[in-house]
Design a protein around this motif. Structure first.
Motif: not given
Length: 295
Positions: A119-129, A134-135
């Motif tokens: 979940r943390q990986l998804v958050k970081v990736t969404r915030a980056e792109f 970011a959703r």
């Protein structure tokens, strides 16, 4: 030169070996295809449970081997564990099969660290792109009930014995052994920490060996000796699974008896509960009034 009678068995053996060699794409000798584990009577009862009035959210953190026992062996020291170390998988599977999946919603806790990392990986990736747009991820489901317990006992060689006989140099014998596996399961309220139900189940594991032999002089200096035998041991992990299936089934019944949860069909549920109590040789008492579920 070999006679025809002596030559034919050799030809048959050669043909058998040739068939094994010339068919590399076929199955090996004695190899069997994988199959789904056949359901035990207890598993069928668990799957055919009447649906609940309300589906319950539960979590299973650990369901460990608490026996500390190694695999029994009378001849050499063995350091493999006597019972499975993956009983949590059996518990989760049993909970999801209860009433064809209508009783429990199982929340992932056994691999919680992996889930949080992903979940943390998804958050970081969404915030980056996606930046500020970011959703966010939806919240993780939380459970109202905890399933606790473990495999608390493994008693090897509870009963051992055998019997044999020999008459006119023809005989046989039977050897058997009995082990037992004990499982404990309890339901704990997350809100109050109260132990709502507590169940202990025991499953017997049988091992049996059959052997027959013949000794006979076919001539003055020639002895015919023939032996045959078979040994069968019930898989311990299947015994653990059946004990866990029964523990989940009994947990549902005990909770219904205490009024912690209810069947959607009150009349059918009451009849099912009375049948369960009669099978368990428990004195059936009037059911208490239903109270608010913790799930």
């Amino acid at each position: 030169m070999l006679s025809a009678v002596k030559f034919m068995p050799l030809v048959g053996l050669a043909v058998l070996l040739a068939g094994c060699v010339t068919e590399p794409k076929g199955r090996e000798l004695l190899e069997e295809a994988p199959v789904l584990t056949p359901a035990s009577p207890t598993a069928l009862d668990l799957e055919n449970l009447l649906p609940p009035k309300r589906k319950l959210d539960v979590a299973v953190y650990q369901f460990q081997d608490l026996t500390g026992k190694n695999e029994p062996n009378d001849n050499v020291a063995v350091f493999s564990r006597a019972v499975t170390q993956g009983a949590s998988g059996f518990v989760i599977d049993a909970l999801q099969r209860a009433g064809h999946g209508r009783w429990f919603t199982v929340d992932e806790r056994n691999g919680l660290s992996d889930l949080l990392n992903e979940r943390q990986l998804v958050k970081v990736t969404r915030a980056e792109f996606e930046g500020e747009n970011a959703r966010p991820l939806p919240p993780i489901r939380f459970a109202g009930l905890l399933i606790e317990g473990g495999i608390i006992g493994f008693d090897g060689n509870v009963i051992t014995g055998g019997v044999g006989a020999n008459f006119l140099n023809i005989g046989g014998d039977v050897q058997y052994r009995q082990d037992t596996v004990t499982v404990a399961m309890r339901v704990v309220s997350v809100q109050t920490g109260e132990v709502l139900t507590s169940i202990t189940t025991t499953k017997t594991v049988y091992s049996i060996g059959l052997r027959a032999n013949v000794y006979k002089f076919v001539s003055i200096d020639k002895l015919l000796q023939a032996e045959a035998g078979v040994t069968r041991t019930e898989p311990t992990q299947l015994a653990v699974r059946q004990a866990i299936d029964l523990a989940v089934y009994a947990t549902v019944m005990q909770g219904a008896q205490k009024g912690i949860w209810n069947f959607a069909d009150q009349k059918g549920g009451r009849a099912l509960l009375q049948s369960y109590l009669s099978k368990e040789s428990v004195t059936a008492t009037p059911l208490p009034a239903a109270k608010k579920s913790e799930g």
